[in-house]
Write a protein that holds these residues in place. Structure first.
Motif, mmCIF file in Angstrom:
data_model
loop_
_atom_site.group_PDB
_atom_site.id
_atom_site.type_symbol
_atom_site.label_atom_id
_atom_site.label_comp_id
_atom_site.label_asym_id
_atom_site.label_seq_id
_atom_site.Cartn_x
_atom_site.Cartn_y
_atom_site.Cartn_z
ATOM 1 N N ASP A 185 0.890 -1.125 -0.003
ATOM 2 C CA ASP A 185 0.212 0.152 -0.071
ATOM 3 C C ASP A 185 0.932 1.139 0.081
ATOM 4 O OD1 ASP A 185 -3.010 0.726 0.893
ATOM 5 O OD2 ASP A 185 -1.762 2.158 1.437
ATOM 6 N N PRO A 186 0.382 2.197 -0.504
ATOM 7 C CA PRO A 186 1.355 3.645 -0.782
ATOM 8 C C PRO A 186 1.472 3.926 0.872
ATOM 9 C CG PRO A 186 -0.555 3.906 -2.280
ATOM 10 C CD PRO A 186 -0.695 2.521 -1.507
ATOM 11 N N ALA A 187 0.795 3.687 1.775
ATOM 12 C CA ALA A 187 0.860 4.272 3.167
ATOM 13 C C ALA A 187 2.046 3.198 3.722
ATOM 14 C CB ALA A 187 -0.132 3.946 3.946
ATOM 15 N N ASP A 188 2.632 2.301 2.968
ATOM 16 C CA ASP A 188 3.516 1.435 3.583
ATOM 17 C C ASP A 188 4.876 2.021 3.347
ATOM 18 O OD1 ASP A 188 1.758 -0.263 4.625
ATOM 19 O OD2 ASP A 188 1.728 -1.572 3.194
ATOM 20 N N HIS A 189 4.990 2.726 2.400
ATOM 21 C CA HIS A 189 6.188 3.495 1.791
ATOM 22 C C HIS A 189 6.508 4.602 2.893
ATOM 23 C CE1 HIS A 189 9.680 4.849 -0.523
ATOM 24 N NE2 HIS A 189 9.103 5.857 -0.598
ATOM 25 N N PRO A 190 7.642 4.640 3.478
ATOM 26 C CA PRO A 190 8.080 5.410 4.686
ATOM 27 C C PRO A 190 8.135 6.905 4.312
ATOM 28 C CG PRO A 190 9.931 4.100 4.308
ATOM 29 C CD PRO A 190 8.755 3.288 3.419
ATOM 30 N N GLY A 191 8.682 7.005 3.015
ATOM 31 C CA GLY A 191 8.985 8.346 2.652
ATOM 32 C C GLY A 191 8.154 8.962 1.524
ATOM 33 N N THR A 192 8.366 10.138 1.064
ATOM 34 C CA THR A 192 7.739 10.643 -0.047
ATOM 35 C C THR A 192 8.258 10.304 -1.279
ATOM 36 O OG1 THR A 192 9.036 12.801 0.010
ATOM 37 C CG2 THR A 192 6.931 12.734 1.418
ATOM 38 N N HIS A 194 8.311 11.741 -5.800
ATOM 39 C CA HIS A 194 8.017 12.884 -6.595
ATOM 40 C C HIS A 194 6.926 12.757 -7.540
ATOM 41 C CE1 HIS A 194 8.540 15.095 -10.402
ATOM 42 N NE2 HIS A 194 8.749 16.032 -9.483
ATOM 43 N N THR A 195 6.575 11.327 -7.965
ATOM 44 C CA THR A 195 5.787 11.075 -8.991
ATOM 45 C C THR A 195 4.873 9.906 -8.590
ATOM 46 O OG1 THR A 195 7.110 11.967 -10.707
ATOM 47 C CG2 THR A 195 5.414 10.412 -11.460
ATOM 48 N N VAL A 196 3.588 9.936 -8.678
ATOM 49 C CA VAL A 196 2.738 8.760 -8.879
ATOM 50 C C VAL A 196 2.018 8.407 -10.151
ATOM 51 C CG1 VAL A 196 0.569 7.626 -7.764
ATOM 52 C CG2 VAL A 196 2.182 9.127 -6.245
ATOM 53 N N ILE A 197 2.434 7.168 -10.693
ATOM 54 C CA ILE A 197 1.599 6.610 -11.880
ATOM 55 C C ILE A 197 0.648 5.628 -11.315
ATOM 56 C CG2 ILE A 197 1.901 5.265 -14.079
ATOM 57 C CD1 ILE A 197 3.357 7.822 -13.933
ATOM 58 N N ASP A 198 -0.655 6.062 -11.315
ATOM 59 C CA ASP A 198 -1.719 5.399 -10.675
ATOM 60 C C ASP A 198 -2.695 4.745 -11.949
ATOM 61 O OD1 ASP A 198 -3.429 4.542 -8.297
ATOM 62 O OD2 ASP A 198 -5.087 5.554 -9.592
ATOM 63 N N THR A 199 -2.701 3.203 -11.845
ATOM 64 C CA THR A 199 -3.530 2.667 -12.816
ATOM 65 C C THR A 199 -4.745 2.037 -12.074
ATOM 66 O OG1 THR A 199 -2.263 0.641 -12.032
ATOM 67 C CG2 THR A 199 -1.418 2.074 -13.774
ATOM 68 N N VAL A 200 -5.067 2.303 -10.776
ATOM 69 C CA VAL A 200 -6.178 1.562 -9.883
ATOM 70 C C VAL A 200 -7.111 2.743 -9.718
ATOM 71 C CG1 VAL A 200 -6.837 0.250 -8.069
ATOM 72 C CG2 VAL A 200 -4.471 -0.097 -9.082
ATOM 73 N N GLY A 201 -6.879 3.863 -8.920
ATOM 74 C CA GLY A 201 -7.956 4.711 -8.667
ATOM 75 C C GLY A 201 -8.628 4.506 -7.337
ATOM 76 N N GLY A 202 -9.731 5.030 -7.128
ATOM 77 C CA GLY A 202 -10.496 4.595 -5.748
ATOM 78 C C GLY A 202 -9.721 4.956 -4.520
ATOM 79 N N LEU A 204 -7.208 3.974 -3.302
ATOM 80 C CA LEU A 204 -5.651 3.552 -3.298
ATOM 81 C C LEU A 204 -4.942 5.076 -3.961
ATOM 82 C CD1 LEU A 204 -3.396 1.443 -2.976
ATOM 83 C CD2 LEU A 204 -3.797 0.938 -5.404
ATOM 84 N N LEU A 205 -5.600 5.659 -4.840
ATOM 85 C CA LEU A 205 -5.147 6.748 -5.435
ATOM 86 C C LEU A 205 -5.003 8.037 -4.507
ATOM 87 C CD1 LEU A 205 -6.197 8.707 -8.825
ATOM 88 C CD2 LEU A 205 -6.447 10.016 -6.537
ATOM 89 N N VAL A 206 -6.048 7.944 -3.554
ATOM 90 C CA VAL A 206 -6.133 9.076 -2.386
ATOM 91 C C VAL A 206 -4.916 8.576 -1.392
ATOM 92 C CG1 VAL A 206 -7.202 9.936 -0.334
ATOM 93 C CG2 VAL A 206 -8.599 9.262 -2.358
ATOM 94 N N ARG A 207 -4.568 7.491 -1.105
ATOM 95 C CA ARG A 207 -3.454 7.147 -0.312
ATOM 96 C C ARG A 207 -2.082 7.503 -1.214
ATOM 97 N NH1 ARG A 207 -7.086 2.944 1.066
ATOM 98 N NH2 ARG A 207 -5.789 1.194 -0.116
ATOM 99 N N ALA A 208 -2.146 7.199 -2.256
ATOM 100 C CA ALA A 208 -0.808 7.520 -3.130
ATOM 101 C C ALA A 208 -0.720 8.868 -3.392
ATOM 102 C CB ALA A 208 -1.162 6.861 -4.495
ATOM 103 N N PHE A 231 -11.317 12.592 -1.032
ATOM 104 C CA PHE A 231 -10.261 12.883 -0.355
ATOM 105 C C PHE A 231 -10.918 13.340 0.891
ATOM 106 C CE2 PHE A 231 -8.770 12.944 -4.787
ATOM 107 C CZ PHE A 231 -7.662 12.714 -4.558
ATOM 108 N N PRO A 232 -10.121 13.355 2.087
ATOM 109 C CA PRO A 232 -10.532 13.802 3.352
ATOM 110 C C PRO A 232 -10.452 15.392 3.310
ATOM 111 C CG PRO A 232 -8.388 12.972 3.646
ATOM 112 C CD PRO A 232 -8.956 12.589 2.207
ATOM 113 N N PRO A 233 -11.168 16.083 4.157
ATOM 114 C CA PRO A 233 -11.134 17.463 4.201
ATOM 115 C C PRO A 233 -9.817 18.330 4.150
ATOM 116 C CG PRO A 233 -12.983 17.032 5.487
ATOM 117 C CD PRO A 233 -12.171 15.640 5.289
ATOM 118 N N GLY A 234 -9.583 19.188 3.355
ATOM 119 C CA GLY A 234 -8.348 19.649 3.310
ATOM 120 C C GLY A 234 -7.108 18.997 2.691
ATOM 121 N N ALA A 235 -7.401 17.745 2.209
ATOM 122 C CA ALA A 235 -6.331 17.373 1.497
ATOM 123 C C ALA A 235 -5.966 17.708 0.444
ATOM 124 C CB ALA A 235 -6.747 15.633 1.281
#
Length: 307
Positions: A185-192, A194-202, A204-208, A231-235
């Motif tokens: 999951d994107p949340a499992d990656h400890p750092g930031t 520069h780019t996300v290539i998202d092929t899934v959406g939903g 997962l896109l929000v967390r990425a 997306f949560p408020p303010g995201a």
């Protein structure tokens, strides 16, 4: 000619039948198809077509009739082709603007995966800007687009972070393609990144999106998820250190497709890129591949050899 035609009475919605051979327009060539690739987008499109239609967007083969207006490659040239429908057949007529030439030694099955999967990955990475030394997070990493995105990102000097629901099963394979890290999951990656290539959406896109660094960009390339992107408020609020971008993606960005098809075909033929074909067979067994694709059990590309 033989073709996979839409038949809504079949469980797969398709059957091997007979369709009229296409007649090319002046700016089109006639191609004898050697192999074509299956993808979920084409299967979804086929569901909405009338019985008897020939679906499919990507196929590779040889030119058997050159364009009447003198444009395009000569008879006998191996090509990879793209178009809205008509690929899943023995012959297809295709515009010279929607094909790329391939090396004589090319495996047509591998080359048939270029127009959608490889080209989408290439163009999505270009939208993100320079990748040298940057981390690129790729969701749906075991899919056809994801596997190409990993390899192309690594070729561009990036450090790819592969996201898959099955990290234990596919970690070694994805690292072999060039992934620097493999996470569930994107949340499992400890750092930031520069780019996300998202092929899934939903979701997962929000967390990425939450993993993007300042100045980062998310390319929304596909949408396999059934839920919405909430997306949560303010995201999406910008601020100091939080200037991030979401970019929608479409393959037709106004630049010619042919040169990209040709370059990608050359990379595949030289071995610099791997097609990651996980199902290959005759169109007499195409229902097995369709079942696996729709069930989410086929990771990589499915390719049909036209006997």
């Amino acid at each position: 000619m033989r073709a996979l035609i839409v038949d809504h009475t079949e469980p797969s919605g398709l059957r091997l039948g007979v369709a009229p051979e296409p007649t090319p327009a002046p700016g089109e060539v006639l191609v004898k198809v050697g192999a074509f690739a299956l993808n979920n987008g084409d299967l979804a499109t086929a569901n909405g077509l009338d019985d008897g239609r020939v679906p499919g967007s990507e196929a590779a083969g040889h030119v058997v009739e050159a364009a009447a207006d003198g444009s395009g490659p000569a008879v006998g040239t191996p090509v990879t082709t793209f178009g809205v429908g008509g690929a899943w057949a023995e012959y297809r007529a295709v515009s010279v603007d929607l094909l790329g030439t391939t090396p004589e030694a090319a495996d047509l099955a591998a080359i048939s995966t270029v127009p959608v999967a490889a080209s989408s990955a290439l163009r999505a990475l270009r939208r993100s800007g320079p990748t040298l030394g940057r981390r690129v997070l790729i969701t749906g990493a075991t899919g056809g687009v994801g596997r190409y995105a990993i390899q192309l990102a690594r070729m561009g000097g990036a450090l790819p972070v592969a996201v898959t629901r099955y990290p234990a099963q596919f970690a070694d394979e994805l690292r072999g393609l060039g992934a620097d890290a493999v996470v569930a999951d994107p949340a499992d990656h400890p750092g930031t990144v520069h780019t996300v290539i998202d092929t899934v959406g939903g979701r997962l896109l929000v967390r990425a999106f939450d993993r993007l660094e300042n100045g980062g960009v998310l390319i929304a390339l596909g949408h396999l998820a059934t839920e919405e992107e909430a997306f949560p408020p303010g995201a999406l609020m910008a601020g100091p250190g939080r200037d991030r971008t979401i970019v929608s993606f479409h393959q037709f960005d106004g630049t010619p497709l042919g040169p990209d098809f040709t370059w990608l075909s050359e990379q595949l033929t030289s071995g610099a890129l791997l097609p990651s074909i996980n199902w290959r067979g005759s169109w007499h067994h195409v229902h097995d591949a369709i079942t696996a694709l729709r069930g989410g059990t086929l990771h990589g590309k499915a390719v049909i050899d036209v006997a």
